[in-house]
Write an enzyme that holds these catalytic residues in place. Structure first.
Site, PDB file in Angstrom:
ATOM      1  N   ASN A 231       0.836  -1.200   0.000  1.00  0.00           N
ATOM      2  CA  ASN A 231       0.000   0.000   0.000  1.00  0.00           C
ATOM      3  C   ASN A 231       0.869   1.247   0.000  1.00  0.00           C
ATOM      4  OD1 ASN A 231      -2.655   1.528   0.537  1.00  0.00           O
ATOM      5  ND2 ASN A 231      -1.336   2.230   2.196  1.00  0.00           N
ATOM      6  N   GLU A 232       0.659   2.088  -0.995  1.00  0.00           N
ATOM      7  CA  GLU A 232       1.278   3.405  -1.113  1.00  0.00           C
ATOM      8  C   GLU A 232       2.798   3.388  -0.906  1.00  0.00           C
ATOM      9  OE1 GLU A 232      -0.790   6.256   1.310  1.00  0.00           O
ATOM     10  OE2 GLU A 232      -2.544   6.250   0.013  1.00  0.00           O
ATOM     11  N   PRO A 233       3.510   2.507  -1.621  1.00  0.00           N
ATOM     12  CA  PRO A 233       4.980   2.567  -1.560  1.00  0.00           C
ATOM     13  C   PRO A 233       5.490   3.740  -2.385  1.00  0.00           C
ATOM     14  CG  PRO A 233       4.302   0.983  -3.204  1.00  0.00           C
ATOM     15  CD  PRO A 233       3.033   1.494  -2.566  1.00  0.00           C
ATOM     16  N   VAL A 263      -1.334  -1.042  -4.239  1.00  0.00           N
ATOM     17  CA  VAL A 263      -2.117   0.192  -4.209  1.00  0.00           C
ATOM     18  C   VAL A 263      -1.160   1.374  -4.265  1.00  0.00           C
ATOM     19  CG1 VAL A 263      -3.721   1.569  -2.854  1.00  0.00           C
ATOM     20  CG2 VAL A 263      -3.991  -0.916  -2.961  1.00  0.00           C
TER      21      VAL A 263
END
Length: 440
Positions: A231-233, A263
């Protein structure tokens, strides 16, 4: 088998063309201990009737006129589960000893084209939520009464899906999703991958092991239709390309029957991991974390976001997060930030664009968040994250009613229509699922 053009990933890898509506269940059983044993495998329907059987530790069960596992509201009989029963007889010094192991089984396919997400060959639109395992009193963790409450609210809301943001949830959660037909994007605890050193070999090796653990635990749940590796790297950093190429390829090797995503909140032109996903999952918070108070900019910004991503990658897109904080019972006219009116107005602006783009290539929308949850203290947080459509105590805000009206409308557009059902005599693909059973 060549799955043909447009195929990205999915249980179609396990299909074989037949002239009837037939299901295949592949099983593999791992046994520890003595080699002196016999195995019998039975597949039972909901009435307890044996519909297929086999022997040995590995094989294939053919299910004529199979009942498919369908998502909530997509069929008149959603979430159909068979029981896969393994009966073992071991030879011991004291004589034969018998035991059995039973596993719920759902038969369904998942596939992705350049603009659709398909379950059992039918277009599926994710309309649901992101969640956290969090509530007041208990805090973070598993709580049976809370789980039952949450599932009742999901059904009331008309939600058909959620993402396990941002970690695997308790196995009991996945079991209820199987039973209720709630579709799951199953996410690893790959959150906070932001530093350059986070993309080093040590981190990558650990992340590969984490995905092995997640796939091994959840692969037999029909409700799980896609893996999310992160998520959101900071997927715009140079090492991110190799990192996500390796990680996603490894996840696909572990489970070739499901699509894989992560994501993102990066710019589509700079994202180095997006070329390797099957579905684009993008988070955006227009008129919340920037352009404060300017709701009128959302339609242009959101439409541009979708158009840029699709033009670049020609892949289906899910709006995997969007939303605004609101303090329950805080009202203001005109809508101001943190009021229920502002949260509601922001969602309505998003929905204008989502309704246009879902006709083309947008295949889902997941609100952030299902319920308010506690966070570390900061000047941005008013006693935690208040982006829930329910309070932390699971009381509805006005946005819950807005989404309920929307989700039931979306469900009515795609729900099962008896008069549109195909005859079982027509040519249909084989729907299949692979099951692996540990037997101790």
């Amino acid at each position: 088998m060549d799955p043909g053009p447009g195929h990205k990933s999915g249980a179609e890898n396990w299909q074989r063309p037949l002239l009837c509506h037939c299901g295949l269940v592949y099983y593999q059983i791992f046994i520890q201990g003595s080699d002196h044993f016999q195995l019998e495998v039975y597949l039972l329907d909901k009435d307890g009737k044996v519909v297929a059987q086999g022997t040995g530790g590995q094989g294939q069960l053919r299910v004529p006129s199979a009942h498919l596992w369908w998502p909530y509201m997509m069929h008149e009989h959603p979430a159909y589960l068979y029981s896969l029963e393994v009966r073992l007889t071991a030879q011991t010094a004291a004589g034969p000893v018998s035991d059995f192991y039973t596993l719920p089984v759902g038969i369904r396919t998942v596939a992705v084209t350049k603009n659709q997400f398909l379950i059992n060959g039918k277009p599926f639109y994710f309309h649901g939520v992101n969640k956290h395992e969090d509530a007041d009193i208990r805090g973070k963790g598993f709580d049976w009464p809370l789980l039952v409450k949450d599932f009742n609210l999901l059904l009331w809301l008309g939600a058909n899906a959620f993402r396990t943001s941002h970690y695997p949830y308790a196995e009991e959660v996945m079991q209820l999703c199987d039973q209720y037909g709630i579709v799951v994007i199953d996410e690893s605890p790959g959150v906070g991958i932001v530093l350059v050193q986070s993309y080093g070999n040590v981190s990558l090796q650990h992340h590969l092991e984490v995905m092995e653990e997640l796939v091994r635990r959840d692969k037999n749940h029909p409700a799980v239709v896609m893996w999310s590796v992160a998520n959101e790297p900071t997927s715009f950093l140079q090492p991110a390309g190799y990192y996500f190429k390796t990680l996603i390829a490894h996840t696909k090797a572990l489970d070739p029957t499901r699509p894989v995503t992560f994501v993102t909140n990066a710019n589509c032109e700079a994202d180095l991991g997006a070329p390797y996903v099957d579905v684009i999952c993008v988070n955006s918070y227009y008129s919340w974390y920037h352009d404060y108070g300017h709701l009128e900019v959302i339609p242009l910004q959101l439409a541009t976001q979708f158009e840029d991503w699709y033009k670049t990658y020609q892949k289906p897109i899910i709006q995997s997060e969007y939303g605004a904080d609101s303090i329950a019972a805080f009202h203001h006219d005109p809508p101001l930030m943190f009021s229920e009116e502002y949260q509601k107005s922001l969602l309505e602006q998003y929905h204008l664009v989502l309704d246009e783009k879902r006709k083309e290539y947008v295949v889902g929308e997941l609100i952030w968040n299902f319920a308010d949850f506690m966070t570390d203290q900061s000047p941005q947080r008013v006693l935690g994250n208040k982006k829930g459509i329910f309070t932390r105590q699971r009381q509805p805000k006005s946005t819950a009613f807005l989404l309920r009206e929307r989700y039931w409308k979306l469900a009515n557009e795609t729900r099962y229509q008896p008069w549109a059902a195909k005859s079982l005599c027509e040519k249909e693909p084989v729907y299949s699922v692979k099951q692996e059973l540990p037997l101790h």
